[in-house]
Design a protein around this motif. Structure first.
Motif, mmCIF file in Angstrom:
data_model
loop_
_atom_site.group_PDB
_atom_site.id
_atom_site.type_symbol
_atom_site.label_atom_id
_atom_site.label_comp_id
_atom_site.label_asym_id
_atom_site.label_seq_id
_atom_site.Cartn_x
_atom_site.Cartn_y
_atom_site.Cartn_z
ATOM 1 N N SER A 88 -24.273 -2.412 7.761
ATOM 2 C CA SER A 88 -24.292 -3.349 8.891
ATOM 3 C C SER A 88 -23.187 -2.987 9.861
ATOM 4 O O SER A 88 -22.252 -2.244 9.526
ATOM 5 C CB SER A 88 -24.076 -4.784 8.405
ATOM 6 O OG SER A 88 -22.765 -4.933 7.925
ATOM 7 N N GLY A 139 -16.437 2.644 7.293
ATOM 8 C CA GLY A 139 -17.766 2.467 6.709
ATOM 9 C C GLY A 139 -18.652 3.692 6.876
ATOM 10 O O GLY A 139 -19.375 4.079 5.943
ATOM 11 N N LYS A 192 0.828 -1.217 0.000
ATOM 12 C CA LYS A 192 0.000 0.000 0.000
ATOM 13 C C LYS A 192 0.859 1.264 0.000
ATOM 14 O O LYS A 192 0.640 2.172 -0.794
ATOM 15 C CB LYS A 192 -0.875 -0.040 1.260
ATOM 16 C CG LYS A 192 -2.063 0.875 1.227
ATOM 17 C CD LYS A 192 -2.883 0.732 2.508
ATOM 18 C CE LYS A 192 -3.412 -0.677 2.715
ATOM 19 N NZ LYS A 192 -4.276 -0.793 3.893
ATOM 20 N N ASP A 235 -6.461 0.911 13.811
ATOM 21 C CA ASP A 235 -7.114 -0.066 12.935
ATOM 22 C C ASP A 235 -8.383 -0.500 13.675
ATOM 23 O O ASP A 235 -8.876 0.249 14.522
ATOM 24 C CB ASP A 235 -6.163 -1.246 12.646
ATOM 25 C CG ASP A 235 -6.668 -2.113 11.493
ATOM 26 O OD1 ASP A 235 -6.539 -1.693 10.342
ATOM 27 O OD2 ASP A 235 -7.207 -3.205 11.751
ATOM 28 N N ALA A 293 -12.822 -1.567 0.950
ATOM 29 C CA ALA A 293 -12.398 -0.630 1.994
ATOM 30 C C ALA A 293 -11.726 -1.364 3.151
ATOM 31 O O ALA A 293 -10.799 -0.846 3.769
ATOM 32 C CB ALA A 293 -13.600 0.171 2.488
ATOM 33 N N ALA A 294 -12.190 -2.572 3.458
ATOM 34 C CA ALA A 294 -11.522 -3.390 4.485
ATOM 35 C C ALA A 294 -10.224 -3.935 3.907
ATOM 36 O O ALA A 294 -10.020 -3.929 2.693
ATOM 37 C CB ALA A 294 -12.424 -4.539 4.902
ATOM 38 N N ASN A 295 -9.365 -4.433 4.769
ATOM 39 C CA ASN A 295 -8.164 -5.113 4.304
ATOM 40 C C ASN A 295 -8.484 -6.568 4.010
ATOM 41 O O ASN A 295 -9.137 -7.242 4.814
ATOM 42 C CB ASN A 295 -7.073 -5.036 5.376
ATOM 43 C CG ASN A 295 -6.381 -3.684 5.362
ATOM 44 O OD1 ASN A 295 -5.992 -3.184 4.306
ATOM 45 N ND2 ASN A 295 -6.268 -3.063 6.529
ATOM 46 N N GLN A 320 -20.689 -2.965 4.373
ATOM 47 C CA GLN A 320 -20.562 -3.827 5.557
ATOM 48 C C GLN A 320 -19.560 -3.204 6.517
ATOM 49 O O GLN A 320 -18.408 -2.974 6.155
ATOM 50 C CB GLN A 320 -20.076 -5.222 5.179
ATOM 51 C CG GLN A 320 -19.987 -6.113 6.410
ATOM 52 C CD GLN A 320 -19.483 -7.509 6.124
ATOM 53 O OE1 GLN A 320 -18.372 -7.702 5.658
ATOM 54 N NE2 GLN A 320 -20.307 -8.494 6.401
ATOM 55 N N ALA A 377 -16.308 -3.068 4.633
ATOM 56 C CA ALA A 377 -15.510 -2.135 5.454
ATOM 57 C C ALA A 377 -15.408 -2.663 6.881
ATOM 58 O O ALA A 377 -15.482 -1.901 7.846
ATOM 59 C CB ALA A 377 -16.135 -0.737 5.424
ATOM 60 N N ALA A 378 -15.284 -3.990 7.008
ATOM 61 C CA ALA A 378 -15.137 -4.575 8.356
ATOM 62 C C ALA A 378 -13.992 -5.585 8.335
ATOM 63 O O ALA A 378 -12.829 -5.197 8.326
ATOM 64 C CB ALA A 378 -16.451 -5.194 8.823
ATOM 65 N N LEU A 379 -14.334 -6.873 8.250
ATOM 66 C CA LEU A 379 -13.321 -7.917 8.413
ATOM 67 C C LEU A 379 -12.765 -8.421 7.087
ATOM 68 O O LEU A 379 -13.367 -8.207 6.030
ATOM 69 C CB LEU A 379 -13.946 -9.104 9.146
ATOM 70 C CG LEU A 379 -14.496 -8.830 10.542
ATOM 71 C CD1 LEU A 379 -15.181 -10.073 11.073
ATOM 72 C CD2 LEU A 379 -13.367 -8.408 11.474
HETATM 73 P P1 NAD Z 1 -13.750 0.179 13.326
HETATM 74 O O1 NAD Z 1 -13.361 -0.583 14.530
HETATM 75 O O2 NAD Z 1 -13.936 1.656 13.428
HETATM 76 O O3 NAD Z 1 -15.127 -0.410 12.747
HETATM 77 C C1 NAD Z 1 -15.305 -1.759 12.449
HETATM 78 C C2 NAD Z 1 -16.754 -1.977 12.055
HETATM 79 O O4 NAD Z 1 -16.918 -3.341 11.657
HETATM 80 C C3 NAD Z 1 -17.741 -1.736 13.186
HETATM 81 O O5 NAD Z 1 -18.923 -1.145 12.666
HETATM 82 C C4 NAD Z 1 -18.035 -3.145 13.679
HETATM 83 O O6 NAD Z 1 -19.309 -3.233 14.317
HETATM 84 C C5 NAD Z 1 -18.011 -3.896 12.371
HETATM 85 N N1 NAD Z 1 -17.798 -5.344 12.531
HETATM 86 C C6 NAD Z 1 -16.971 -5.979 13.392
HETATM 87 N N2 NAD Z 1 -17.105 -7.301 13.250
HETATM 88 C C7 NAD Z 1 -17.999 -7.502 12.253
HETATM 89 C C8 NAD Z 1 -18.570 -8.650 11.662
HETATM 90 N N3 NAD Z 1 -18.226 -9.872 12.073
HETATM 91 N N4 NAD Z 1 -19.472 -8.461 10.660
HETATM 92 C C9 NAD Z 1 -19.824 -7.232 10.252
HETATM 93 N N5 NAD Z 1 -19.321 -6.108 10.797
HETATM 94 C C10 NAD Z 1 -18.442 -6.253 11.791
HETATM 95 O O7 NAD Z 1 -12.693 -0.215 12.208
HETATM 96 P P2 NAD Z 1 -12.248 0.607 10.930
HETATM 97 O O8 NAD Z 1 -11.092 1.445 11.303
HETATM 98 O O9 NAD Z 1 -13.450 1.243 10.309
HETATM 99 O O10 NAD Z 1 -11.683 -0.557 9.996
HETATM 100 C C11 NAD Z 1 -12.533 -1.306 9.142
HETATM 101 C C12 NAD Z 1 -11.696 -2.003 8.084
HETATM 102 O O11 NAD Z 1 -10.951 -1.036 7.351
HETATM 103 C C13 NAD Z 1 -10.651 -2.984 8.626
HETATM 104 O O12 NAD Z 1 -10.502 -4.058 7.719
HETATM 105 C C14 NAD Z 1 -9.386 -2.155 8.643
HETATM 106 O O13 NAD Z 1 -8.212 -2.961 8.564
HETATM 107 C C15 NAD Z 1 -9.573 -1.340 7.389
HETATM 108 N N6 NAD Z 1 -8.774 -0.105 7.352
HETATM 109 C C16 NAD Z 1 -8.951 0.881 8.279
HETATM 110 C C17 NAD Z 1 -8.202 2.042 8.173
HETATM 111 C C18 NAD Z 1 -8.406 3.206 9.123
HETATM 112 O O14 NAD Z 1 -7.810 4.271 8.883
HETATM 113 N N7 NAD Z 1 -9.227 3.090 10.155
HETATM 114 C C19 NAD Z 1 -7.249 2.197 7.163
HETATM 115 C C20 NAD Z 1 -7.088 1.174 6.245
HETATM 116 C C21 NAD Z 1 -7.866 0.020 6.360
#
Ligand code: NAD
Length: 417
Positions: free
Chosen positions: A243, A225, A97, A149, A317-319, A219, A295-297
């Protein structure tokens, strides 16, 4: 937590994606080995006292994958499924990245296997401080710079800065994603969601689909998200389903995004929002839409559901949300997958701006941050789209080819020994 690989973990996903691109590039075996092998992996026990006085031990990890282009950079995740395989895979994704965005950082990732939603603020603070104490020997503004994260946030980053500073003096550049009051950057909180929708816009334009009036299913309604929903809505798009961990909501007419954001700000969950019918996280992924935004797992789009995905685009958006098997199925079915290392790079890009501002102790306004972010995301999209057209490879392979080439060149220039 066990360190046994799950059926398709993030390490396997990242590793297979690397292999596909390395093969297409004809990368030498020696260089493949060098680029696949993490530089350093640290596993620490993290004992803390619960609020009730009992002792508990958590396991934490920091993996530094490749630092040939600059200091290691990557988030810290708190989740029960965190293990060495996941962290290793996510660290490699960070290397690709930062290279793809041409940011002078390497790739790292960290995490603690814990259930943060069952812990108090005090317990989370003690956990964070103890973890940082144990890994601080490999951190530093010119060594390794953590960021937020899943289930870590600006408050967590403030504790990290404070803990590191107790030993080393004031060092804001040791961590990014901090609150503004302690050296954070304007625009960092929204950056990943903003970058996601910037890339979505570029992809939509290049493939001839107007965003105004288009539909998106999202998601995960956390940092990424929720900001993605907000910016998509501001462009005139309809968010038809969202979600979080508790389940999803679906309304084909489009959810009222500003009202939903206000509801989540108050209640910290989408549950109880008075619009839409309930939908499970599994069923949500197969709803008809123009843009599906996981945008979750990781690993959620896989061989079990890839045939049933009805989106025209998957905007990662998720990794690592898509397994290589699902990737192939989606490609065969004409679904365009825009890869994670491009889509969610807005976060690390503004983290880079934060690091620069911390080192200079000179701060930018939000307009400058967003303008520079827009430029970098546009350039990365153009590079990826260009290679996609020129080499007739999918967008993920194009992104990997660019990133691997940059890291391989840096490795060669530095020398093998
Ligand atoms: P966050 O903790 O703010 O939010 C995570 C969301 O996912 C929450 O709404 C949670 O309820 C939901 N969630 C958790 N388990 C779930 C499941 N089993 N099914 C559906 N939803 C579920 O996290 P984030 O920072 O928004 O990160 C989300 C994704 O984006 C991750 O894969 C993360 O690696 C990736 N990411 C985040 C950033 C960042 O700057 N925050 C940067 C790059 C990548």
């Amino acid at each position: 937590m066990s360190e046994t690989p799950r059926p398709t973990n993030d390490y396997q996903i990242a590793s297979e994606q690397f292999d596909i691109a390395a093969e297409a590039m004809g990368l030498k075996q020696e260089m493949r080995m060098l680029l696949k092998t993490p530089f350093r992996e640290m596993r620490v026990d993290v004992p803390i006292r619960r609020d009730d006085g009992s002792g508990v031990i958590f396991i934490g990890y920091r993996v530094q994958h490749n630092g040939s282009r600059g200091p290691y950079k990557g988030g810290i995740r708190y989740h029960p499924e965190v293990d060495l395989h996941e962290v290793r895979g996510l660290a490699a994704l960070m290397t690709w990245k930062t290279a793809l965005l041409d940011i002078p950082f390497g790739g790292a990732k960290g995490g603690i296997a814990c259930a943060p939603w069952e812990m108090s603020q005090g317990e989370l603070e003690r956990l964070t401080r103890k973890f940082i104490q144990r890994i601080s020997i490999i951190l530093g503004p010119n060594r390794d710079i953590p960021a937020p994260d899943m289930y870590t946030n600006a408050q967590t980053m403030a504790w990290i800065m404070d803990q590191y500073g107790r030993k080393h003096g004031y060092t804001p550049a040791v961590v990014t994603g901090k609150p503004l009051e302690v050296g954070g950057s304007q625009g960092r909180e929204a950056a990943t969601g903003r970058g996601t929708i910037l890339v979505l816009e570029h992809a939509a334009r290049s493939f001839g689909l107007p965003v105004d009036g288009a539909t998106a299913v999202i998601q995960g309604f956390g940092n990424v998200g929720s900001f993605a929903a907000r910016f998509f809505h501001e462009l005139g798009g309809k968010v038809t389903a969202v979600s979080d961990v508790s389940g999803g909501l679906h309304d084909p007419a489009g959810l009222d995004v500003p009202a939903l954001l206000a509801h989540v700000a108050r209640n910290r969950t989408i549950q109880g929002f008075g619009q839409g019918r309930a939908v499970s996280n599994d069923d949500l992924l197969t709803l008809p839409c123009d843009f599906l935004i996981p945008a979750a797992l990781g690993g959620v789009i896989n061989r079990r559901n890839a045939e049933r995905i009805q989106a025209r685009f998957v905007i990662e958006a998720a990794n690592a949300p898509t397994t290589p098997t699902a990737d192939q199925v989606l490609a065969d079915r004409g679904v365009i997958v825009v890869p994670d290392i491009l889509v969610n790079a807005g976060g690390v890009t503004v983290s880079y701006f934060e690091w620069v501002q911390n080192l200079q102790q000179f701060y930018w306004d939000e307009e400058q941050v967003n303008r520079e972010l827009g430029k970098r995301m546009a350039r990365a999209w153009e590079n990826v789209h260009g290679v996609h057209l020129e080499k007739k490879v999918n967008l993920r392979e194009a992104a990997y080819v660019i990133a691997i080439d940059r890291v391989a060149r840096a490795e060669s220039l530095r020398g093998f020994e």
